[in-house]
Scaffold this motif. Sequence first.
Motif, PDB file in Angstrom:
ATOM      1  N   PHE A  78      96.958  -9.612 -32.988  1.00  0.00           N
ATOM      2  CA  PHE A  78      96.897  -8.238 -33.502  1.00  0.00           C
ATOM      3  C   PHE A  78      97.275  -7.214 -32.439  1.00  0.00           C
ATOM      4  O   PHE A  78      97.039  -6.017 -32.617  1.00  0.00           O
ATOM      5  N   SER A  79      97.811  -7.674 -31.351  1.00  0.00           N
ATOM      6  CA  SER A  79      98.204  -6.748 -30.290  1.00  0.00           C
ATOM      7  C   SER A  79      99.550  -7.178 -29.707  1.00  0.00           C
ATOM      8  O   SER A  79      99.985  -8.313 -29.883  1.00  0.00           O
ATOM      9  N   ASP A  80     100.191  -6.240 -29.024  1.00  0.00           N
ATOM     10  CA  ASP A  80     101.434  -6.493 -28.300  1.00  0.00           C
ATOM     11  C   ASP A  80     102.583  -6.851 -29.253  1.00  0.00           C
ATOM     12  O   ASP A  80     102.476  -6.753 -30.479  1.00  0.00           O
ATOM     13  N   ASP A  81     103.662  -7.274 -28.666  1.00  0.00           N
ATOM     14  CA  ASP A  81     104.879  -7.627 -29.389  1.00  0.00           C
ATOM     15  C   ASP A  81     104.755  -9.051 -29.921  1.00  0.00           C
ATOM     16  O   ASP A  81     104.471  -9.978 -29.165  1.00  0.00           O
ATOM     17  N   PRO A  82     104.960  -9.280 -31.246  1.00  0.00           N
ATOM     18  CA  PRO A  82     104.840 -10.650 -31.790  1.00  0.00           C
ATOM     19  C   PRO A  82     105.729 -11.661 -31.074  1.00  0.00           C
ATOM     20  O   PRO A  82     105.392 -12.845 -31.024  1.00  0.00           O
ATOM     21  N   ALA A  83     106.853 -11.204 -30.526  1.00  0.00           N
ATOM     22  CA  ALA A  83     107.751 -12.127 -29.841  1.00  0.00           C
ATOM     23  C   ALA A  83     107.126 -12.707 -28.579  1.00  0.00           C
ATOM     24  O   ALA A  83     107.572 -13.739 -28.074  1.00  0.00           O
TER      25      ALA A  83
END
Length: 684
Positions: free
Chosen positions: A453-458
């Motif tokens: 739920f945080s940061d870039d999914p990549a």
Amino acid sequence: MAASLAVASSAFSTLYRILAYAFLEVAPQSHLKYVLPVLYVAYVAASHYGAPAFSEFVAVKEESVTIAEKTETNGDVVADVVVSETTAIVPVVESPTLKSALATVLFSIPSPVRALRRANLAINTLLLFAAAEFIFFPYFDTASDVVFTRVGALYPDSAKIVVRYPSTNATENLVRVIWRQADDKTDSDAPWREGPVANLTAQHDWVQTVRLQGLWPTTHYEYRFQDINSTVLPYPSTPIRFHTAPDPRLHSGSYYRFIATSCMTPNFPYSPLGGRRLKGMDLLADYLWPSRPAAASVAVAQNVSETAHNTSAENITAPAAVNTTSSVESVAPTEFMVFLGDFIYADVPAYFGDDKEAYQRLYRRNYNSPSFRKVYERLPIIHTYDDHEIINNYAGQGNASLPPFENATNAFELYNTEANYDSVDEGQYYYDFRYGDAAFFVMDTRKYRSDIFSDDPATHTMLGDKQLTALYNWLGKVNNTAVFKFVVSSVPFTALWTYEGVIDTWAAFPYEKSALLSAFQSVPNLIVLSGDRHEFAAIEFESGDSGHNVLEISTSPLSMFYVPFIRTLKPRSEEVVNKTREEVVLLEDGTQEVIKHVDEIPRENVIRYIAEGNYKWASLEVDTRDYSHPVVRVEIMIDGKPAYHLEVVGKPVKLQSTTSLGALVPQSFKGVLDRIGLKPNKWF
């Protein structure tokens, strides 16, 4: 008002019973432990202050006679009789019929009959006690005195042995393993040899794993314990037997079975006073060591649905009948079990906090189960872990100090991890091993997974860089050195599961999953084993025109809940790949023309899905005796009965040969002496 309370009492009672049944028999949702007592109190209060409801009332006329005395003027006393008439509305109370009495008790209908009202109260009170037993039994059943031993990782020349042997009025206990080679069918008369000493301490909950070394490949052994004074200890009453792994340098073909499953908690579905029972383990023990072997073999042979599947990207064939003759004549030995996680449920039905003892108590409880003892004293078990060994949907984020990871994994290490195969990276929970012509990589899917739920999914990762490197290295190593490759993931690799699956399985890590799938499809004969979802599914990952198809077998629970009616697995993915097929057309001039068609095939496709069943496991038979036709035969057992069969036909793999000394010697030194007519057991 009183009548309204009577109706409310019935409503509270009915809802209470439905939720109590769901909590005890369907799915032990933890929030219900708060809801049930509230509904019970509401029911009792409404029953106490409410009046029973009656179906019919009648008007009853009553005459009353009043005699009044009065004194006349002459002094005589005269009686004056006054007759008055009153009307009363009273309920008609009839003796209940058996049918009406049963309906009253079943549906908590308000009744004027006191016995029926008491019966309703008794039923609801018993349900409250049942819920309380289910919730608090794990807390009060400390199992602090449980003594057990089991075998874990099996190597060609060694075996890991777990022992728990508490000592009263002491802080440590020295226990020595003594062992000897054992005949597979009769009692051995070989002398006992002294093995390693386990230094059991209260600090480590009286548990330790030792390694028995100096063994021969593919050989039967047995062990027991003695104290430091060489006195044989009373447990185990008979020696524990095990069978060492084959020498991986000998490419002579493999024929064995192993069990894969996950998710268990004692006494669910709930049974009164059954707090230590694991029914799934009882069923598994009956499956592995049936009391009537011939009948059991026939039962295994009675196929429900058998499908041939080719891992070299060929199409799924139509269902075929099982060869009952071969099933009865030859049953491969079951060598070990891979437990895929959720060995305990630290947070179901209640979480007793981030406390080391709270976690250890749950492990002791499982090993104290007579049901589990039937299995672990006879079958080596290796483990990975999942969220419920810690807390629901736990994501470690690579931080070993993130609560409650430290206390939870302390118990997991003591009881399960230390008996696993050694990790290529010291101190890690992921590891790989070989057994015959098959190679295994067991993932750690919790310690390093990102917060999605945080940061870039990549950037999200489930395995972390170090584990990913180990996995890629393993894939390169086993590509041409093992026929079948098994990747063990506690959570499903497929993205087809919805609901919580979209956040807790590999579906939540699409970039890392995509890269891994490409790597998996570069290796022939790779099968993913997973659990967690409390359902069974066989899923094929289509590679398209290049690479190899990958198969996933997801099986759970061994002894836990499943959710009826609701289905959370999509039949296929929206993502597709191109697959070329050729069609030969006969032309008018008699010549043939090959026409190529490009079809769009779902990237992920469900072969078979079975959601029902509280007790599920997969039995996988590895058969590489014919290197031109290697197969893995999968049998899915649900509630103790065969539910599905799948034959996975592997691509032939030309294994790298070896000139090592291990390839030139028999399986054991005893075998050498036997071949020349010497019987070393008679020398001592």
